[in-house]
Write an enzyme that holds these catalytic residues in place. Sequence first.
Site, PDB file in Angstrom:
ATOM      1  N   ARG A 194       4.148  64.641  65.128  1.00 50.49           N
ATOM      2  CA  ARG A 194       4.741  64.878  64.022  1.00 50.49           C
ATOM      3  C   ARG A 194       6.246  64.976  63.992  1.00 50.49           C
ATOM      4  O   ARG A 194       6.513  64.306  62.506  1.00 50.49           O
ATOM      5  CB  ARG A 194       3.853  66.449  62.985  1.00 50.49           C
ATOM      6  CG  ARG A 194       4.575  66.544  61.726  1.00 50.49           C
ATOM      7  CD  ARG A 194       4.203  67.481  61.635  1.00 50.49           C
ATOM      8  NE  ARG A 194       2.775  67.921  61.762  1.00 50.49           N
ATOM      9  CZ  ARG A 194       2.225  69.902  61.644  1.00 50.49           C
ATOM     10  NH1 ARG A 194       3.556  70.904  61.149  1.00 50.49           N
ATOM     11  NH2 ARG A 194       0.908  70.111  61.562  1.00 50.49           N
TER      12      ARG A 194
ATOM     13  N   HIS B  92       7.980  62.092  60.730  1.00 54.01           N
ATOM     14  CA  HIS B  92       8.724  62.447  60.070  1.00 54.01           C
ATOM     15  C   HIS B  92       9.568  61.972  60.059  1.00 54.01           C
ATOM     16  O   HIS B  92      10.911  61.624  59.175  1.00 54.01           O
ATOM     17  CB  HIS B  92       8.801  64.009  60.020  1.00 54.01           C
ATOM     18  CG  HIS B  92       7.385  64.669  59.231  1.00 54.01           C
ATOM     19  ND1 HIS B  92       7.875  66.209  58.793  1.00 54.01           N
ATOM     20  CD2 HIS B  92       6.132  64.662  59.209  1.00 54.01           C
ATOM     21  CE1 HIS B  92       6.708  66.372  58.080  1.00 54.01           C
ATOM     22  NE2 HIS B  92       5.880  66.154  58.427  1.00 54.01           N
TER      23      HIS B  92
ATOM     24  N   SER C 133      17.461  60.346  62.673  1.00 55.27           N
ATOM     25  CA  SER C 133      18.066  61.260  61.673  1.00 55.27           C
ATOM     26  C   SER C 133      17.901  62.910  61.560  1.00 55.27           C
ATOM     27  O   SER C 133      18.268  64.001  60.875  1.00 55.27           O
ATOM     28  CB  SER C 133      17.795  60.527  60.512  1.00 55.27           C
ATOM     29  OG  SER C 133      16.285  60.112  59.988  1.00 55.27           O
TER      30      SER C 133
ATOM     31  N   ASN D 107      10.096  69.614  56.216  1.00 54.25           N
ATOM     32  CA  ASN D 107      10.290  69.828  57.169  1.00 54.25           C
ATOM     33  C   ASN D 107       9.915  71.355  57.742  1.00 54.25           C
ATOM     34  O   ASN D 107       9.722  71.836  58.939  1.00 54.25           O
ATOM     35  CB  ASN D 107      11.039  68.860  57.017  1.00 54.25           C
ATOM     36  CG  ASN D 107      11.317  68.118  57.433  1.00 54.25           C
ATOM     37  OD1 ASN D 107      10.758  67.380  57.869  1.00 54.25           O
ATOM     38  ND2 ASN D 107      12.324  66.682  57.793  1.00 54.25           N
TER      39      ASN D 107
ATOM     40  N   PRO E 141       5.044  62.645  53.081  1.00 49.78           N
ATOM     41  CA  PRO E 141       3.725  62.174  51.847  1.00 49.78           C
ATOM     42  C   PRO E 141       3.424  64.395  52.445  1.00 49.78           C
ATOM     43  O   PRO E 141       3.776  64.945  53.602  1.00 49.78           O
ATOM     44  CB  PRO E 141       2.491  62.216  52.508  1.00 49.78           C
ATOM     45  CG  PRO E 141       3.487  61.571  53.453  1.00 49.78           C
ATOM     46  CD  PRO E 141       4.762  61.189  54.034  1.00 49.78           C
TER      47      PRO E 141
ATOM     48  N   HIS F 138      -4.325  63.754  62.824  1.00 52.73           N
ATOM     49  CA  HIS F 138      -4.612  65.511  61.858  1.00 52.73           C
ATOM     50  C   HIS F 138      -5.581  65.944  63.495  1.00 52.73           C
ATOM     51  O   HIS F 138      -6.072  66.730  62.589  1.00 52.73           O
ATOM     52  CB  HIS F 138      -4.810  64.980  61.043  1.00 52.73           C
ATOM     53  CG  HIS F 138      -3.666  65.885  60.283  1.00 52.73           C
ATOM     54  ND1 HIS F 138      -3.784  65.232  58.282  1.00 52.73           N
ATOM     55  CD2 HIS F 138      -2.352  65.446  60.324  1.00 52.73           C
ATOM     56  CE1 HIS F 138      -3.058  65.670  58.552  1.00 52.73           C
ATOM     57  NE2 HIS F 138      -1.552  65.363  59.211  1.00 52.73           N
TER      58      HIS F 138
END
Length: 324
Positions: free
Chosen positions: A62, A66, A76, A94, A163, A193
Site C-alpha cells: 500500500r 500511495h 515523496s 494517508n 483513491p 486487496h
Amino acid sequence: MGNMRSNWILGFVLASFWFSSHSFLLSNDYYEKSCPSALAVIRSEMNVAVAKEARMAASILRLHFHDCFVQGCDASVLLDDTPTFRGEKTANANKNSIRGFEVIDGIKEKLESDCPGVVSCADILTVAARDAVILDGGPYWDVPLGRKDSRSASLDEANSNIPTPNSTLLNLLGKFLLQGLSATDMVALSGAHTIGQARCTSFRDRIYKGVEGAESDNVYLSELKGICPQTGGDNNLSPLDYVSPVLFDNAYYRNIINGQGLLNSDQELNMYGSITSEVVQKYAEDPLAFWQQFSDSMVKMGNIVNPLTFITGEVRKNCHLVNE
C-alpha cells in the site's frame, strides 16, 4: 457525459505517453555493479518484517501504491513534515492508513552500510513491494530500477490523486487514467486487496447505508457490524479478503462477485454492465491470468516517473528527510 469521457480519453493518452516514454530511464540491472547486494538485502529484511507481522506485506504494498500516485514513484510519501516543509503523510488517504516506515528505514540503514549513497528510497520501496507479494504467495516480476528520490512532496496531490475507500467506479477510473493506468490495470492492482486489513472507518458507510451488495450475505454482514459499530471502534480492523487474508490469491474477486467486497471501491468494480465487471469475472475464474496482469500492471505503475526527478532528485541518506 460525452465531454467528460472525451477528456478522460485525452488525459489517458497524454498520461500514457508521458509515463511510458520515460520508462527507458530505468533498468533491471541498475545496481549490478554499484550495489550488488541491494536486492538480497531488501529480500532478507522483508522476510524478517513479514515473519514478525504478517500484515506488513500488505502495508508495504500500500505504501508503494500511495507513493506512485503522487508525483510518480519518488519516495515523496516517506518524507516527514518539518517546520519549513509539508509532506504527504497527513493527507486524508494517508493519515491512519499508511504504515511500515520502520521497515524501509531498516533496509535503508543496511544498504547505506553496504553501499553508501547508492540505492534510492524509491527503489527500496518498489522492490520491497514486489517481495511483499512473493512472501504472501504471489508472483515474481523483474523490477526496473534507477529511480531518484524527490526533494519535494505534494499534500494537495495526495489528497486529490489517491483513491478513497468510498470511491465510485467513475471516480476510480478517472484517478487511474490520470496516472496512465487502464481499467484493466485498475482491476488487477485492486487485487492487492487480497491481503491486508482496513479500518472500520473505511467500510462503515458500506455496511450501514445499504450500499448495493453489502447485504448479500447476512452472516458476513453481521460479523462486520460486530467489528465495526455505528459509533466508536474507528480503528477496529477487518480483513479486506476474509477468505484468505494473508494469501495472495484470487479470492478477492470471488468475494466481489458474491457481493462481499469490504470497501465500496472494491464492490464498484463489479457494477453490472461496467467495463470492469468482465475483468473481475475473468480473474475470479483464472488466478494465473490475475497474477500475470498484476505483475505487468505493477511494473507499469512502478515506471511512473517524473523525468525532472532524474535531474533535481537525489539518493537520500535518510528516507524521511532530504539531504542537506
